[in-house]
Motif scaffolding. Sequence first.
Motif, short mmCIF file in Angstrom:
data_model
loop_
_atom_site.label_atom_id
_atom_site.label_comp_id
_atom_site.label_asym_id
_atom_site.label_seq_id
_atom_site.Cartn_x
_atom_site.Cartn_y
_atom_site.Cartn_z
N ILE A 173 -1.20 29.44 21.09
CA ILE A 173 -0.64 29.06 22.38
C ILE A 173 -1.82 28.67 23.27
O ILE A 173 -2.64 29.52 23.64
CB ILE A 173 0.14 30.22 23.02
N ALA A 174 -1.94 27.38 23.59
CA ALA A 174 -3.12 26.87 24.29
C ALA A 174 -3.23 27.42 25.71
O ALA A 174 -4.32 27.74 26.19
CB ALA A 174 -3.10 25.35 24.32
N GLU A 175 -2.11 27.53 26.41
CA GLU A 175 -2.11 28.05 27.77
C GLU A 175 -1.12 29.20 27.84
O GLU A 175 0.08 28.99 27.95
CB GLU A 175 -1.75 26.96 28.78
N ARG A 176 -1.65 30.41 27.78
CA ARG A 176 -0.77 31.57 27.76
C ARG A 176 -0.18 31.83 29.15
O ARG A 176 -0.82 31.57 30.16
CB ARG A 176 -1.51 32.81 27.26
N LEU A 177 1.03 32.32 29.16
CA LEU A 177 1.70 32.69 30.40
C LEU A 177 1.16 34.03 30.89
O LEU A 177 0.70 34.86 30.09
CB LEU A 177 3.21 32.82 30.18
N THR A 178 1.20 34.26 32.19
CA THR A 178 0.87 35.58 32.71
C THR A 178 2.01 36.53 32.35
O THR A 178 3.12 36.11 32.01
CB THR A 178 0.70 35.56 34.23
N HIS A 179 1.74 37.84 32.44
CA HIS A 179 2.78 38.81 32.13
C HIS A 179 3.95 38.67 33.11
O HIS A 179 5.11 38.88 32.73
CB HIS A 179 2.20 40.22 32.17
N GLN A 180 3.65 38.32 34.37
CA GLN A 180 4.72 38.13 35.34
C GLN A 180 5.59 36.93 34.96
O GLN A 180 6.82 36.97 35.06
CB GLN A 180 4.15 37.94 36.74
N GLN A 181 4.95 35.85 34.53
CA GLN A 181 5.70 34.66 34.12
C GLN A 181 6.58 34.97 32.90
O GLN A 181 7.72 34.53 32.82
CB GLN A 181 4.74 33.51 33.81
#
Length: 223
Positions: A173-181
């Motif tokens: 995953i090139a751009e990981r989401l934040t935990h909040q996202q």
Amino acid sequence: MASPSAFPDGADELLARLAAVSPSVAALAARGEVRRYRKGMLLIQEGDQGDTLYIVLQGRLRAFAQGDNGREITYGSYGDGEFIGEMSLDGGPRSASVETLEATVCAVVTRATLERHVADEPTFAFELLSKVIRRARAATVSAKQLALNDVYGRLKLLLEGSAVPQPDGSLWIAERLTHQQMAHYLGCSREMVSRLMKDLQDGGHVSVEGKGLRLKSRLPMRW
């Protein structure tokens, strides 16, 4: 809501870039008004009346809903060449809120403009209908996941669905989401996501690499 902002490309170049990918959407965008928005701008408020369609020329939008308790759920994010706002073109209230995830340029199209475009380009009506059907199917899948899967099951689907298989068998995953996202997508708390992600990292299933996230392989079916 619009705010002037500097972008590397002018509107004409952005429209030309879109035309190379989707000529029909670019033709509609050319009829609209190009507007620039800062990151974090609320473009659409759930429940409001509206008859405008937003076509993304550059940037990214997020569609979401918020409960009375302040909890949010994300329906999807939309980038270059995609459009949002079509669900209110029947005259009903907005079914979701929409905000910018980054500085964004949109072509804003009114219902009257869309009607003229469809009259001139009847085949676009089928493209618009196909988009509505695909999003309705996605909403059905999302509702099924919320009803039938626990939080880990939904997290597994989110991560694997966002990842690209690599030659070594891992998933990237090139751009990981934040935990909040992630929590907004999964309909749970950020703390729950943080606990699950820590467990997966401690178990050697995932690793953070720069701005990306690597899944060593397909995640376990159960956790």
